[in-house]
Design an enzyme around this catalytic site. Structure first.
Site, PDB file in Angstrom:
ATOM      1  N   LYS A 204     -55.174  -1.138   3.948  1.00 23.14           N
ATOM      2  CA  LYS A 204     -54.079  -1.819   4.631  1.00 23.14           C
ATOM      3  C   LYS A 204     -52.855  -0.916   4.527  1.00 23.14           C
ATOM      4  O   LYS A 204     -52.410  -0.581   3.424  1.00 23.14           O
ATOM      5  CB  LYS A 204     -53.800  -3.159   3.968  1.00 23.14           C
ATOM      6  N   LYS A 259     -56.440  -2.168   8.715  1.00 19.26           N
ATOM      7  CA  LYS A 259     -55.301  -2.870   9.304  1.00 19.26           C
ATOM      8  C   LYS A 259     -54.069  -1.977   9.277  1.00 19.26           C
ATOM      9  O   LYS A 259     -53.800  -1.396   8.221  1.00 19.26           O
ATOM     10  CB  LYS A 259     -55.056  -4.112   8.455  1.00 19.26           C
TER      11      LYS A 259
HETATM   12  C1  PBG Z   1     -49.381 -10.060   3.909  1.00 20.79           C
HETATM   13  C2  PBG Z   1     -49.924 -10.003   5.278  1.00 20.79           C
HETATM   14  C3  PBG Z   1     -49.310  -9.352   6.356  1.00 20.79           C
HETATM   15  C4  PBG Z   1     -50.126  -9.526   7.466  1.00 20.79           C
HETATM   16  C5  PBG Z   1     -51.212 -10.292   7.060  1.00 20.79           C
HETATM   17  N1  PBG Z   1     -51.083 -10.566   5.698  1.00 20.79           N
HETATM   18  C6  PBG Z   1     -48.007  -8.673   6.455  1.00 20.79           C
HETATM   19  C7  PBG Z   1     -47.498  -7.857   5.390  1.00 20.79           C
HETATM   20  O1  PBG Z   1     -48.226  -7.153   4.679  1.00 20.79           O
HETATM   21  O2  PBG Z   1     -46.278  -7.895   5.240  1.00 20.79           O
HETATM   22  C8  PBG Z   1     -49.808  -8.980   8.811  1.00 20.79           C
HETATM   23  C9  PBG Z   1     -50.607  -9.462   9.953  1.00 20.79           C
HETATM   24  C10 PBG Z   1     -49.999  -9.198  11.266  1.00 20.79           C
HETATM   25  O3  PBG Z   1     -49.018  -8.447  11.411  1.00 20.79           O
HETATM   26  O4  PBG Z   1     -50.507  -9.759  12.244  1.00 20.79           O
HETATM   27  N2  PBG Z   1     -50.229 -10.359   2.898  1.00 20.79           N
END
Ligand code: PBG
Length: 335
Positions: A204, A259
């Protein structure tokens, strides 16, 4: 007419297999279907609530009654799974995010209701503390705002167990702490959740494409000028993603997530080639916002550009795609 590889023109004409729709369909290497899609939803406390997310036109936060209707709708469209994200009220947030493992919390109750009405629907629940903390970080922080790894893993493990108890099919840690997959896997086994899957957000990235999501769950103001650079991955790195995936598999992940998706197709491809676990990809909120706003402005053809973006994620090697477009795509794919 041989070229230097010994392949001759006109015996080789690449355009022969592109001439008609029928032949193009026969030689198609990648096909997209509703079975490849996962629909993310934003859950609100209460009843009959539905609020639009300004930076994600067409996507709403909904209370459980609305989400149950959405569940019915996606099952009819043959979409197998839903991913749940909670919108937690400010008074329920805290420094340490302990609401995350409340057995009667918003997510836990919603999982129970969804699984009671639609046992066949796969429920993916997010493990991370950002919706629950007053500072918007995914974990517990120290006096310097540094997210403390091992303390956070303990809370995440409690969160995961509370979700498994509520009936979640897939536990999806999206927090990027070290060692959380092993800890959650051990706890699941110890509590007899042998068949609960772990979908690890293994790679991520610390991406600016999460902006609209932070609006949606209301963590943007909490996070303020903070960032997640000391736990999410640097967008400049690819090799590091292989180590992340290797570790998560060894700790007990069943599926790994990459992601965001479209800016990281190379990562999806590398991981798919190197490992034999299923790879999922998350077409995140910022990707949705780009496609949606450019289409609304008339700069892109909505259906064609969206289908192409999702096809490219599948072609890169994702076996399933989390996308806010899941419902639109499933409809567009219908004969
Ligand atoms: C945080 C989380 C995020 C997303 C999913 N879970 C954002 C972040 O890390 O700040 C982002 C998903 C999206 O942008 O659609 N645990």
């Amino acid at each position: 007419m041989n070229n230097k590889n010994g392949i001759s023109f006109p015996s080789t004409r690449m355009r022969r297999t592109r001439r008609t729709d029928a032949i193009r369909r026969l030689v198609e290497e990648t096909t997209l279907s509703a079975s490849d899609l996962i629909y993310p939803v934003f859950l609100l406390n209460g009843k009959n609530k539905c609020t639009p997310i300004q930076s994600m036109p067409g996507i709403n936060r909904q209370s459980i009654d609305g989400v149950l209707k959405t569940a019915e709708q996606i099952l009819k469209l043959n979409i197998p799974a839903m991913a749940l994200f909670p919108v937690i009220e400010e008074h329920e947030k805290s420094l340490t995010g302990d609401e995350a493992y409340n057995p009667n919390g918003l997510i836990q109750q919603s999982i129970r209701k969804l699984k009671t009405e639609f046992p066949e629907l796969i429920i993916i629940s997010d493990v991370a503390l950002d919706p629950y903390t007053t500072h918007g970080q995914d974990g517990v922080i120290d006096a310097n705002n540094y997210v403390i790894n091992d303390v956070t893993v303990d809370t995440l493990t409690k969160q995961a167990i509370s979700q498994a108890e509520a009936g979640a099919d897939i536990i999806a840690p999206s927090d990027m702490m070290d060692g959380r997959i092993g800890s959650i896997r051990n706890a699941l086994e110890a509590n007899n959740f042998h068949n609960t899957l772990i979908l690890s957000y293994a790679a991520k990235y610390a991406s600016s494409f999460y902006g609209p999501f932070r609006d949606a769950v209301g963590s943007k103001n909490n996070l303020a000028t903070g960032n997640k650079f000391n736990y999410q991955m640097n967008p400049a790195n690819a090799l590091e993603s292989l180590r992340e995936v290797e570790l998560d598999i060894s700790e007990g992940a069943d599926i790994v997530m990459i992601k965001p998706a479209m800016p990281y197709l190379d990562i999806i491809n590398k991981i798919n080639q190197k490992f034999s676990v299923p790879v999922f990809a998350y077409q995140v909120s910022g990707e949705y916002a780009m496609l949606k706003s450019a289409s609304e402005a008339g700069y892109l053809n909505h259906k064609e550009s969206t289908l192409e973006s999702i096809m490219s994620i599948k072609r890169a090697g994702a076996s399933a795609i989390l996308t806010y477009y899941a419902i639109d795509v499933a409809r567009w794919l219908q004969p």
